[in-house]
Design a protein around this motif. Structure first.
Motif, PDB file in Angstrom:
ATOM      1  N   THR A  94       0.744  -1.354   0.014  1.00 34.79           N
ATOM      2  CA  THR A  94      -0.013  -0.118   0.133  1.00 34.79           C
ATOM      3  C   THR A  94       0.662   1.103  -0.003  1.00 34.79           C
ATOM      4  OG1 THR A  94      -0.223  -0.190   2.504  1.00 34.79           O
ATOM      5  CG2 THR A  94      -1.977  -0.963   1.248  1.00 34.79           C
ATOM      6  N   ALA A 151      -0.566   4.617  13.476  1.00 34.72           N
ATOM      7  CA  ALA A 151       0.595   5.437  14.222  1.00 34.72           C
ATOM      8  C   ALA A 151       0.374   4.737  15.702  1.00 34.72           C
ATOM      9  CB  ALA A 151      -0.159   6.658  14.254  1.00 34.72           C
ATOM     10  N   GLU A 170      -8.901   1.755  21.868  1.00 41.25           N
ATOM     11  CA  GLU A 170      -9.560   1.805  20.531  1.00 41.25           C
ATOM     12  C   GLU A 170     -11.078   2.011  20.452  1.00 41.25           C
ATOM     13  OE1 GLU A 170      -8.543   2.267  17.100  1.00 41.25           O
ATOM     14  OE2 GLU A 170     -10.684   2.222  17.080  1.00 41.25           O
ATOM     15  N   ALA A 171     -11.562   3.239  19.938  1.00 48.85           N
ATOM     16  CA  ALA A 171     -12.958   3.394  19.718  1.00 48.85           C
ATOM     17  C   ALA A 171     -13.832   2.335  19.111  1.00 48.85           C
ATOM     18  CB  ALA A 171     -13.194   4.732  19.191  1.00 48.85           C
ATOM     19  N   ASN A 172     -13.076   1.416  18.056  1.00 48.00           N
ATOM     20  CA  ASN A 172     -13.660   0.633  17.235  1.00 48.00           C
ATOM     21  C   ASN A 172     -13.693  -0.666  17.826  1.00 48.00           C
ATOM     22  OD1 ASN A 172     -14.792   2.243  14.767  1.00 48.00           O
ATOM     23  ND2 ASN A 172     -12.556   2.401  14.241  1.00 48.00           N
ATOM     24  N   MET A 178      -7.387   3.073   9.848  1.00 45.60           N
ATOM     25  CA  MET A 178      -7.804   3.106   8.270  1.00 45.60           C
ATOM     26  C   MET A 178      -7.305   1.948   7.535  1.00 45.60           C
ATOM     27  SD  MET A 178      -9.343   5.729   7.552  1.00 45.60           S
ATOM     28  CE  MET A 178      -9.900   7.205   8.359  1.00 45.60           C
ATOM     29  N   ARG A 187      -6.900  -3.529  -1.977  1.00 45.09           N
ATOM     30  CA  ARG A 187      -5.517  -3.281  -1.819  1.00 45.09           C
ATOM     31  C   ARG A 187      -4.725  -3.467  -0.707  1.00 45.09           C
ATOM     32  NH1 ARG A 187      -4.033   2.004  -1.843  1.00 45.09           N
ATOM     33  NH2 ARG A 187      -5.904   3.055  -0.777  1.00 45.09           N
ATOM     34  N   VAL A 213     -12.037   7.199  24.210  1.00 46.87           N
ATOM     35  CA  VAL A 213     -11.249   8.359  25.272  1.00 46.87           C
ATOM     36  C   VAL A 213     -12.033   9.585  24.759  1.00 46.87           C
ATOM     37  CG1 VAL A 213      -9.216   9.467  26.107  1.00 46.87           C
ATOM     38  CG2 VAL A 213      -9.214   6.998  25.331  1.00 46.87           C
ATOM     39  N   ILE A 233      -5.056   9.591  16.979  1.00 39.49           N
ATOM     40  CA  ILE A 233      -6.705   9.278  16.733  1.00 39.49           C
ATOM     41  C   ILE A 233      -6.955   9.691  15.454  1.00 39.49           C
ATOM     42  CG2 ILE A 233      -7.274  10.149  19.263  1.00 39.49           C
ATOM     43  CD1 ILE A 233      -7.500  12.875  18.487  1.00 39.49           C
ATOM     44  N   TRP A 236     -11.011  11.293  11.359  1.00 41.61           N
ATOM     45  CA  TRP A 236     -11.925  10.634  11.092  1.00 41.61           C
ATOM     46  C   TRP A 236     -13.097  11.227  10.678  1.00 41.61           C
ATOM     47  CZ3 TRP A 236     -13.092   4.925  11.535  1.00 41.61           C
ATOM     48  CH2 TRP A 236     -12.024   4.287  11.457  1.00 41.61           C
ATOM     49  N   LEU A 259     -16.635   4.352   2.795  1.00 36.46           N
ATOM     50  CA  LEU A 259     -15.905   3.145   2.690  1.00 36.46           C
ATOM     51  C   LEU A 259     -16.081   2.311   3.998  1.00 36.46           C
ATOM     52  CD1 LEU A 259     -12.611   5.146   1.672  1.00 36.46           C
ATOM     53  CD2 LEU A 259     -13.838   3.304   0.417  1.00 36.46           C
ATOM     54  N   ASP A 285     -10.204   5.198  -3.655  1.00 39.32           N
ATOM     55  CA  ASP A 285     -10.781   3.959  -2.908  1.00 39.32           C
ATOM     56  C   ASP A 285     -12.412   3.949  -3.188  1.00 39.32           C
ATOM     57  OD1 ASP A 285      -9.006   1.879  -2.093  1.00 39.32           O
ATOM     58  OD2 ASP A 285      -8.282   3.233  -0.449  1.00 39.32           O
ATOM     59  N   ASP A 446      -2.316  10.736  11.182  1.00 36.88           N
ATOM     60  CA  ASP A 446      -3.191  11.759  10.839  1.00 36.88           C
ATOM     61  C   ASP A 446      -3.609  12.974  11.557  1.00 36.88           C
ATOM     62  OD1 ASP A 446      -2.849  10.314   8.258  1.00 36.88           O
ATOM     63  OD2 ASP A 446      -4.886   9.761   8.128  1.00 36.88           O
ATOM     64  N   ASP A 451      -1.690  12.188   6.304  1.00 39.61           N
ATOM     65  CA  ASP A 451      -0.693  11.669   5.055  1.00 39.61           C
ATOM     66  C   ASP A 451      -0.793  10.258   4.814  1.00 39.61           C
ATOM     67  OD1 ASP A 451       1.290  12.726   3.518  1.00 39.61           O
ATOM     68  OD2 ASP A 451       2.881  12.075   4.917  1.00 39.61           O
ATOM     69  N   LEU A 453       0.381   5.947   5.513  1.00 37.40           N
ATOM     70  CA  LEU A 453       0.402   4.982   6.376  1.00 37.40           C
ATOM     71  C   LEU A 453       2.129   4.956   7.080  1.00 37.40           C
ATOM     72  CD1 LEU A 453      -1.153   2.007   4.349  1.00 37.40           C
ATOM     73  CD2 LEU A 453      -2.052   2.951   6.390  1.00 37.40           C
TER      74      LEU A 453
HETATM   75  C1  LIG Z   1      -9.620   5.760   2.044  1.00 37.72           C
HETATM   76  C2  LIG Z   1      -8.143   5.886   2.439  1.00 37.72           C
HETATM   77  C3  LIG Z   1      -7.235   5.514   1.540  1.00 37.72           C
HETATM   78  C4  LIG Z   1      -5.854   5.553   2.119  1.00 37.72           C
HETATM   79  N1  LIG Z   1      -4.764   4.887   1.023  1.00 37.72           N
HETATM   80  C5  LIG Z   1      -3.520   4.955   1.614  1.00 37.72           C
HETATM   81  C6  LIG Z   1      -2.542   4.232   0.752  1.00 37.72           C
HETATM   82  O1  LIG Z   1      -2.589   3.646  -0.091  1.00 37.72           O
HETATM   83  N2  LIG Z   1      -1.336   4.361   1.269  1.00 37.72           N
HETATM   84  C7  LIG Z   1      -1.088   5.303   2.459  1.00 37.72           C
HETATM   85  O2  LIG Z   1       0.091   5.177   2.766  1.00 37.72           O
HETATM   86  N3  LIG Z   1      -1.847   5.784   2.893  1.00 37.72           N
HETATM   87  C8  LIG Z   1      -3.276   5.838   2.569  1.00 37.72           C
HETATM   88  N4  LIG Z   1      -4.110   6.352   3.226  1.00 37.72           N
HETATM   89  C9  LIG Z   1      -3.562   7.147   4.615  1.00 37.72           C
HETATM   90  C10 LIG Z   1      -3.420   6.253   5.839  1.00 37.72           C
HETATM   91  O3  LIG Z   1      -4.616   5.390   5.953  1.00 37.72           O
HETATM   92  C11 LIG Z   1      -3.325   7.105   7.170  1.00 37.72           C
HETATM   93  O4  LIG Z   1      -2.525   8.264   6.954  1.00 37.72           O
HETATM   94  C12 LIG Z   1      -3.271   6.349   8.089  1.00 37.72           C
HETATM   95  O5  LIG Z   1      -4.204   5.203   8.557  1.00 37.72           O
HETATM   96  C13 LIG Z   1      -2.809   7.318   9.404  1.00 37.72           C
HETATM   97  O6  LIG Z   1      -2.865   6.362  10.644  1.00 37.72           O
HETATM   98  P1  LIG Z   1      -3.253   6.828  12.143  1.00 37.72           P
HETATM   99  O7  LIG Z   1      -3.154   5.854  12.971  1.00 37.72           O
HETATM  100  O8  LIG Z   1      -2.693   8.355  12.320  1.00 37.72           O
HETATM  101  O9  LIG Z   1      -4.705   6.964  12.051  1.00 37.72           O
HETATM  102  P2  LIG Z   1      -6.172   5.966  11.589  1.00 37.72           P
HETATM  103  O10 LIG Z   1      -5.703   5.060  10.837  1.00 37.72           O
HETATM  104  O11 LIG Z   1      -7.030   6.819  11.403  1.00 37.72           O
HETATM  105  O12 LIG Z   1      -6.244   5.457  13.034  1.00 37.72           O
HETATM  106  C14 LIG Z   1      -6.857   6.130  14.001  1.00 37.72           C
HETATM  107  C15 LIG Z   1      -7.530   5.324  15.110  1.00 37.72           C
HETATM  108  O13 LIG Z   1      -7.829   5.996  16.216  1.00 37.72           O
HETATM  109  C16 LIG Z   1      -8.970   5.440  16.872  1.00 37.72           C
HETATM  110  N5  LIG Z   1      -9.696   6.577  17.661  1.00 37.72           N
HETATM  111  C17 LIG Z   1      -9.991   7.995  17.137  1.00 37.72           C
HETATM  112  N6  LIG Z   1     -10.254   8.670  18.311  1.00 37.72           N
HETATM  113  C18 LIG Z   1     -10.223   7.906  19.271  1.00 37.72           C
HETATM  114  C19 LIG Z   1     -10.494   8.015  20.546  1.00 37.72           C
HETATM  115  N7  LIG Z   1     -10.819   9.221  21.248  1.00 37.72           N
HETATM  116  N8  LIG Z   1     -10.488   7.090  21.389  1.00 37.72           N
HETATM  117  C20 LIG Z   1     -10.193   5.902  21.066  1.00 37.72           C
HETATM  118  N9  LIG Z   1      -9.713   5.526  19.722  1.00 37.72           N
HETATM  119  C21 LIG Z   1      -9.582   6.644  19.019  1.00 37.72           C
HETATM  120  C22 LIG Z   1      -9.918   5.288  15.514  1.00 37.72           C
HETATM  121  O14 LIG Z   1     -10.694   4.570  15.696  1.00 37.72           O
HETATM  122  C23 LIG Z   1      -8.894   4.771  14.665  1.00 37.72           C
HETATM  123  O15 LIG Z   1      -8.836   3.084  14.912  1.00 37.72           O
HETATM  124  C24 LIG Z   1      -5.465   6.139   3.090  1.00 37.72           C
HETATM  125  C25 LIG Z   1      -6.405   6.950   3.879  1.00 37.72           C
HETATM  126  C26 LIG Z   1      -7.824   6.771   3.400  1.00 37.72           C
HETATM  127  C27 LIG Z   1      -9.043   7.144   4.354  1.00 37.72           C
END
Ligand SMILES: Cc1cc2nc3c(=O)[nH]c(=O)nc-3n(C[C@H](O)[C@H](O)[C@H](O)COP(=O)(O)OP(=O)(O)OC[C@H]3O[C@@H](n4cnc5c(N)ncnc54)[C@H](O)[C@@H]3O)c2cc1C
Ligand code: SF4
Ligand code: SF4
Length: 643
Positions: A94, A151, A170-172, A178, A187, A213, A233, A236, A259, A285, A446, A451, A453
Motif C-alpha cells: 500500500t 500510528a 480503541e474506539a472501534n 484506516m 489493496r 477516550v 486518533i 475520522w 468506505l 478507493d 493523521d 498523510d 501509513l
Molecule cells: C480511504 C483511504 C485510503 C488511503 N490509502 C492509503 C494508501 O494507499 N497508502 C498510504 O500510505 N496511506 C493511505 N491512506 C492514509 C492512511 O490510511 C493514514 O495516513 C493512516 O491510516 C493514519 O494512521 P493513524 O494511526 O494516524 O490514523 P487512523 O488509521 O485513522 O487510526 C486512528 C485510530 O484511532 C481511533 N480513535 C480515534 N479517536 C479515538 C478516541 N478518542 N479514543 C479511542 N480511539 C480513537 C480510530 O478508531 C482509529 O482506529 C489512506 C487513507 C484513507 C482514508
C-alpha cells in the motif's frame, strides 16, 4: 526506463580534463590528501517517512551483511525491516514508496523495487510464523496509546520493545484504523491486517477495544493511570463539499463513512449514478469500491437506499453478485486528473475498472429534488492553463446522480478531548512529537496532518523514543536532521565483539592504532544524504527492474475482492537487491583494491570485516592520487585525510 542512460560516462567524448594524468596523479600526491571512509545516508532512506534502513536490508539480501548463525537472509532482512515497522506485508502493498521516487538508481536506469522487496519479506515472515520477542526486562512504566491505527500500533510496538507496559484504547471493535475501515480490501487484504496486528499484540500489548477516550474514559483518568499518553486518533471526520445544498441532502455522504459501510459489509449495492468528488487516494478507493459494489437490479427499496446504510440507520441484506449489475461511477475533480494527488497506479486502476473521469469541473451546487434528495450536482468548467483555476463563465451544467460521495479532506474528532484541538481540527506537535504545551502527551499520524501509513508508522516510532525518555526522566535530544534508522558502525562492531574501547582521555595525536577509535571513518549519516553525482554510477550496468505482476481486474468487477499486486519470487528478490548501489556505504566491489597504483588499499582480514570495514589504506604507501575515490561506486571514499 531511460535507454539513453545506457551510455552513462563520467567524461564526455572530447573531454580533455584528464589528458595529463602525470600532473593529476603525482602532483596531487603532494597535497597529502589520502582516502578516508565517509558514511552518508542514501536518499531512499532519507525519503522514507518510517526511516527504513533500506540499504541495510539490501546488503543483507545480497550477502554483504551476513545473517546471524542459523538465520536465512529472509529472516535477517525481516528483522532489519522490523526495526522501523511491524507491517512490511501491508506496507509492501500500500505504500506509495517515496523511497523509490528518490532512489539514486533512477539516474542509471530505474529505481530499485524497494516496495516489492518489502512485500516479499513481509509475506515470507508471516508464512514462517515469525514472532516478535517479548521484552527481556519490564520497566514498570505504563503508557496509554489512544487509537489502534498504524500510528498508535507503531508507537505501542516500539514502546513494548523498550519494556514499557502498553495499553491501546480503541474506539472501534477492532484495531487497524484506516487499514481496516478505510483502505479497500483489494489493496489491503484483511487477513494480513489481522496477522500483522496479531503478531505485535503477542508482545504483551493490552487492548481496550470499544473504548472511546473522551466518552467512555476521560483524558484525566488516563493522566492518573498512566505515566505518558500517545494520541494516534487519526482524522475520522470527512470534510463536506462546501457548496449550497450539500448539508440538506441525505444522499450527499462522507467518503470515510461510505468506505466504512462497505468495509463492514453493511453496504451491498448502489442504486444509481454515483459521483465521487476528489482526486486523492480516498477518492480512488471510493471509486474502486463503488464499481465492486455494483448497482442492484430490479425494484429499489427506498428504506434501503445507500445513504441510509452509510448513516448507520439500516443494513443491506447479503446481496448476491447475480442480483447486481455494473454501477455507473464518475470521479468529478476540479483540476486536470493528471494533477490529482492519488498514486498513478491507483488512478490507472480505477480507469481500468470502468470508472469515468470528469476533470476540471469545479463544484457549484447540489440540486435537490422534490423528495429532498440530491438529484444533480451542478459544476462549472475550469481552465487550468495558467496554473490557477479560472472558471469559464456560462459553462455550468448539471450532472444527474443518485449518490454523491465527498473525498475532499479530513480532520480529527475531539469530542471530550477538546483540549487537544489546535483550532484547525488537528493536533500540534513539537519537535519530539509531544503535544505542544502538554508535557507527557505525545501525538502522531493523521492527527498531526493527514498523510500516509508510512508517515504514521514513523511518527509512532519517533514519539515512542520521546516517551521512553520522558518516562525515564531523561532529556530529550534534538532529533537528527536526517531522522532515520541509520546504520551504526559502532553498534555493528560491538555485536561482532570488535567494539572500540573506552577513551582513556590521554591526549593522543595522529594515531592509527589506538583501540578507542574507529579509524579513518566519519559518520555524516545524521546530516547528509548522498546524491548520485557524488558516486561513480558508471560502475553499474543497465539492469531492468523486476516488476511485480498486476492482476488486471477490469471493468467486470462487481463483487470482485481479488488483490491487485502479486509478490516477486525469491530469485527475483535476490536479483533485484543486487541492483541496489549501496549509496554512501561500501559495496565490497574491490575497485579501490584493484585500481590503486600504489597497492596501498588492501582488504581487512576476513574475521574482522564488517559492513563499511571491508578495506583499509596503508597511508605509508598512499600518494594521494585519488583514483580509489574516482572508482568508488558508492561515494564512500573521501579524500579527507591529511592537510
Ligand atoms: C480511504 C483511504 C485510503 C488511503 N490509502 C492509503 C494508501 O494507499 N497508502 C498510504 O500510505 N496511506 C493511505 N491512506 C492514509 C492512511 O490510511 C493514514 O495516513 C493512516 O491510516 C493514519 O494512521 P493513524 O494511526 O494516524 O490514523 P487512523 O488509521 O485513522 O487510526 C486512528 C485510530 O484511532 C481511533 N480513535 C480515534 N479517536 C479515538 C478516541 N478518542 N479514543 C479511542 N480511539 C480513537 C480510530 O478508531 C482509529 O482506529 C489512506 C487513507 C484513507 C482514508
Ligand atoms: S515504507 Fe514506503 S517509503 Fe518506506 S521503505 Fe517501505 S515502501 Fe519505501
Ligand atoms: S540504490 Fe540502493 S541505497 Fe541507493 S537509493 Fe536506491 S535503494 Fe537506496
Amino acid at each position: 526506463m531511460n535507454e539513453t542512460a545506457l551510455t552513462y560516462r563520467r567524461f564526455k567524448q572530447g573531454d580533455h580534463r584528464y589528458d595529463d594524468l602525470t600532473d593529476l596523479i603525482f602532483k596531487a600526491g603532494k597535497s597529502g590528501k589520502c582516502p578516508t571512509y565517509l558514511h552518508r545516508t542514501p536518499p531512499c532512506q532519507g525519503a522514507c517517512p518510517s526511516g527504513h534502513d533500506v540499504r541495510g536490508w539490501m546488503n543483507i539480501i545480497r550477502g554483504i551483511e551476513k545473517p546471524a548463525a542459523g538465520q536465512s537472509w529472509q529472516e535477517a532482512a525481516f528483522w532489519k525491516i522490523a526495526e522501523a515497522s511491524p507491517f512490511p506485508a501491508l506496507m509492501g502493498r500500500t505504500c506509495p514508496a517515496l523511497c523509490e521516487t528518490k532512489c539514486n538508481r533512477n539516474d542509471v536506469d530505474d529505481h530499485v523495487g524497494i516496495n516489492s522487496i518489502e512485500h516479499y519479506v513481509g509475506d515470507w515472515a508471516l508464512a514462517k510464523g515469525l514472532k516478535f520477542p517479548k521484552p527481556a526486562k519490564e520497566t514498570g512504566k505504563k503508557v496509554a496509546v489512544v487509537g489502534g491505527g498504524p500510528a498508535g500500533l507503531s508507537c505501542a510496538y516500539q514502546l513494548r520493545k523498550r519494556g514499557h507496559t502498553t495499553v491501546v484504547f480503541e474506539a472501534n471493535a477492532q484495531l487497524g484504523g484506516m487499514l481496516r475501515y478505510g483502505l479497500s480490501a483489494h489493496r489491503c487484504p484483511r487477513d494480513l491486517v489481522d496477522a500483522e496486528i496479531g503478531r505485535l499484540l503477542e508482545m504483551g500489548i493490552e487492548v481496550r477495544a470499544n473504548t472511546r477516550v473522551g466518552k467512555d474514559v476521560t483524558l484525566e483518568a488516563l493522566e492518573t493511570e498512566f505515566d505518558a499518553i500517545f494520541w494516534g486518533i487519526g482524522a475520522w471526520s470527512g470534510n463536506p463539499v462546501p457548496v449550497p445544498g450539500w448539508d440538506k441532502a441525505a444522499n450527499c455522504v462522507d467518503g470515510l463513512a461510505y468506505l466504512r459501510a462497505y468495509n463492514e459489509g453493511r453496504l451491498q449495492y448502489l442504486t444509481g449514478r454515483t459521483l465521487i468528488i476528489g482526486g486523492g487516494n480516498t477518492a480512488m478507493d471510493c471509486a474502486g469500491v463503488s464499481r465492486r459494489l455494483g448497482q442492484v437490479k430490479g425494484k429499489i427499496d427506498p428504506k434501503l437506499l445507500p445513504e441510509r446504510v452509510v448513516a448507520g440507520e439500516v443494513e443491506h441484506p447479503e446481496t448476491p453478485v447475480s442480483a447486481r449489475g455494473a454501477a455507473d461511477v464518475w470521479i468529478v475533480y476540479r483540476r486536470p486528473f493528471a494533477a490529482a494527488p492519488a498514486d498513478q497506479h491507483e488512478k490507472d486502476a480505477v480507469i481500468d475498472e470502468g470508472v469515468e473521469i470528469h476533470e476540471s469541473l469545479a463544484p457549484v451546487e447540489v440540486i435537490l429534488g422534490a423528495d429532498g434528495r440530491a438529484k444533480a450536482f451542478k459544476v462549472i468548467k475550469a481552465d487550468w492553463s495558467t496554473g490557477k483555476m479560472v472558471t469559464i463563465p456560462g459553462s455550468e451544467f448539471e450532472i444527474e446522480c443518485d449518490l454523491i460521495v465527498a473525498a475532499t479532506g479530513q480532520s480529527s474528532i475531539f469530542t471530550g478531548i477538546e483540549a487537544l484541538d489546535n483550532g484547525k481540527g488537528l493536533v500540534t506537535a513539537d519537535g519530539f512529537y509531544q503535544v505542544a504545551g502538554k508535557p507527557g502527551h505525545f501525538v502522531g499520524g493523521d492527527a498531526i496532518y493527514p498523510d500516509l501509513l508510512t508517515t504514521a508508522v514513523g511518527h509512532g516510532w519517533k514519539a515512542a523514543e520521546g516517551i521512553d525518555k520522558y518516562v525515564r526522566s531523561l532529556d530529550m535530544d534534538k532529533r537528527a536532521k536526517v531522522d532515520a534508522h541509520r546504520f551504526d558502525m559502532e553498534k555493528d562492531l560491538s555485536e561482532r565483539g570488535q567494539a572500540p574501547t573506552a577513551y582513556d582521555h590521554v591526549p593522543t595525536r595522529a594515531t592509527d592504532a589506538a583501540a578507542f577509535a574507529i579509524h579513518n571513518y566519519a559518520d555524516r549519516s545524521d546530516v547528509e544524504v548522498i546524491s548520485s553525482s557524488q558516486m561513480f554510477v558508471g560502475h553499474f550496468p543497465m539492469t531492468p527492474r523486476f516488476v511485480r505482476t498486476v492482476n488486471k481486474i477490469g471493468a467486470d468487477c462487481v463483487g470482485d475482492r481479488r488483490t491487485r499486486l502479486n509478490a516477486l519470487t525469491e530469485e527475483q528478490v535476490l536479483a533485484e537487491a543486487k541492483r541496489c548501489m549501496s549509496c554512501g556505504l561500501c559495496l565490497e566491489c574491490d575497485n579501490c583494491v584493484i585500481y590503486c597504483p600504489q597497492k596501498a588499499v588492501f582488504r581487512v582480514a576476513k574475521e574482522k570485516r564488517t559492513p563499511g570495514r571491508y578495506v583499509e589504506t596503508d597511508y605509508d604507501k598512499c600518494i594521494g592520487c585519488h583514483i580509489c575515490k574516482d572508482v568508488c561506486p558508492t561515494g564512500y571514499i573521501h579524500m579527507g585525510l591529511g592537510k
